[in-house]
Design an enzyme around this catalytic site. Structure first.
Site, short mmCIF file in Angstrom:
data_model
loop_
_atom_site.label_atom_id
_atom_site.label_comp_id
_atom_site.label_asym_id
_atom_site.label_seq_id
_atom_site.Cartn_x
_atom_site.Cartn_y
_atom_site.Cartn_z
N VAL A 171 2.64 3.59 0.69
CA VAL A 171 1.26 3.99 0.40
C VAL A 171 0.56 4.56 1.63
O VAL A 171 -0.57 5.03 1.54
CB VAL A 171 0.40 2.82 -0.16
N THR A 217 1.70 2.75 7.56
CA THR A 217 2.03 3.10 8.95
C THR A 217 1.09 4.18 9.45
O THR A 217 0.61 4.12 10.59
CB THR A 217 3.50 3.56 9.02
N LYS A 246 5.17 -4.83 14.02
CA LYS A 246 5.81 -4.67 12.71
C LYS A 246 6.55 -5.98 12.46
O LYS A 246 7.52 -6.32 13.15
CB LYS A 246 6.78 -3.48 12.72
N ASP A 265 8.55 1.72 12.17
CA ASP A 265 7.12 2.00 11.94
C ASP A 265 6.30 1.85 13.22
O ASP A 265 5.37 2.63 13.47
CB ASP A 265 6.57 1.05 10.86
N ALA A 317 5.49 -5.40 5.33
CA ALA A 317 6.52 -4.56 4.71
C ALA A 317 6.19 -4.52 3.23
O ALA A 317 6.11 -5.57 2.58
CB ALA A 317 7.90 -5.17 4.93
N GLY A 342 -4.47 5.73 1.91
CA GLY A 342 -3.43 6.12 2.85
C GLY A 342 -3.13 7.60 2.87
O GLY A 342 -2.68 8.14 3.89
N SER A 343 -3.36 8.26 1.76
CA SER A 343 -3.01 9.69 1.70
C SER A 343 -3.93 10.37 0.69
O SER A 343 -3.72 10.28 -0.52
CB SER A 343 -1.53 9.82 1.28
#
Ligand SMILES: Nc1ncnc2c1ncn2[C@@H]1O[C@H](COP(=O)(O)OP(=O)(O)OP(=O)(O)O)[C@@H](O)[C@H]1O
Ligand SMILES: C[C@H](N)[C@H](N)CCCCCC(=O)O
Ligand SMILES: [Mg+2]
Length: 241
Positions: A13, A16, A37, A50, A111, A170-171
């Site tokens: 998602v 990172t 991480k 990551d 994770a 996230g994007s």
């Protein structure tokens, strides 16, 4: 100390990339940053994980990774199949607390989503956040389907007495569809927490200098003054210290 746990509504998602944006924003404000991480899966020993990706994008951060398992699975499953020791939540908490003695901000990336198992006892990132009394940032996807997974994650955090710092998308697509546009209003409603920003789709592929210059704008302070992006602090909520 200041520890921020970064989880997501699932894998892939943009945790990172958001972690890198948070790190870049804190670095730009003059803070020292460490990125932990908790367990890296699906990456070979010779590949960047990551934490290394965060350093590439954000700049000078201390990186740490407690374990790496090559199969792209939940850490508990990957550890079992590799015949290796799992990572326990108390180890994540201890490593983060140690880094916090030496850095202004420690970012702990899990994770996958919140309840992905790290050990055979069912230990999760939520348990590590609880041990640290650290707030949790939830990275969500932009479009259809995110309302359900975001609300589930927020409810689980609340049921465990954990602080939800807020949501970051996230994007964020260049041409957001109807669901994505509606989600800008609905995500904070279902989460009961502020939408703190969004990272444009494709940002992970920017040259690092461009990423670092833009990141503080993606996580811009809220106009009502309740969100201090540089301190990574929701003003009404007590900062973990
Ligand atoms: N804003 C973005 N810009 C560019 N690429 C992105 C962005 N968000 C996500 N991606 C891409 O989508 C994929 C998943 O993103 P990312 O690695 O951040 O997910 P994650 O939530 O950290 O997953 P994991 O559970 O494996 O840690 C990656 O290939 C990443 O490059
Ligand atoms: C391999 C992947 N990119 C992550 N590192 C691990 C994601 C585990 C997700 C497990 C699940 O929720 O089904
Ligand atoms: Mg990741």
């Amino acid at each position: 100390m200041s520890v921020l746990v970064i989880t997501g509504t699932g894998t892939e998602v943009g945790k990172t990339v958001v972690t890198a944006a948070v790190a870049a924003t804190a670095l730009a404000a003059g803070r020292s940053v460490a990125v932990l991480k908790a367990a890296q899966t699906g990456v070979r020993p010779d590949e960047p994980g990551d934490a290394a990706e965060v350093a590439r994008l954000a700049g000078t951060v201390t990186t740490a990774e407690l374990a790496r398992y090559p199969e792209p699975l939940a850490p508990a499953t990957a550890a079992r199949r590799a015949g290796r020791a799992p990572v326990h939540p108390h180890e994540v908490a201890e490593a983060a607390a140690k880094l916090a003695t030496e850095h202004d901000l420690v970012l702990v990336e899990g994770a996958g989503g919140l309840l992905v198992r790290f050990d055979p006892a069912g230990g999760t990132l939520a348990d590590a956040a609880r041990l640290l009394s650290a707030p949790v940032l939830v990275v969500a996807s932009a479009g259809l389907g995110t309302l359900n997974t975001t609300e589930l994650t927020a409810r689980e955090l609340r049921s465990r007495g954990l602080g939800l710092a807020g949501i970051v998308i996230g994007s964020w697509p260049a041409a957001p569809d109807l669901a994505s546009r509606c989600n800008l209003a609905d995500l904070p409603d279902v989460a009961g927490a502020p939408l703190l920003g969004s990272v444009p789709a494709g940002s992970g592929a920017l040259p690092p200098t461009a990423f670092r210059a833009a990141a503080p704008h993606w996580l811009a302070p809220r106009l009502d003054g309740t969100w201090d992006a540089e301190a990574f602090q929701v003003r009404e909520a007590p900062r973990a210290s």
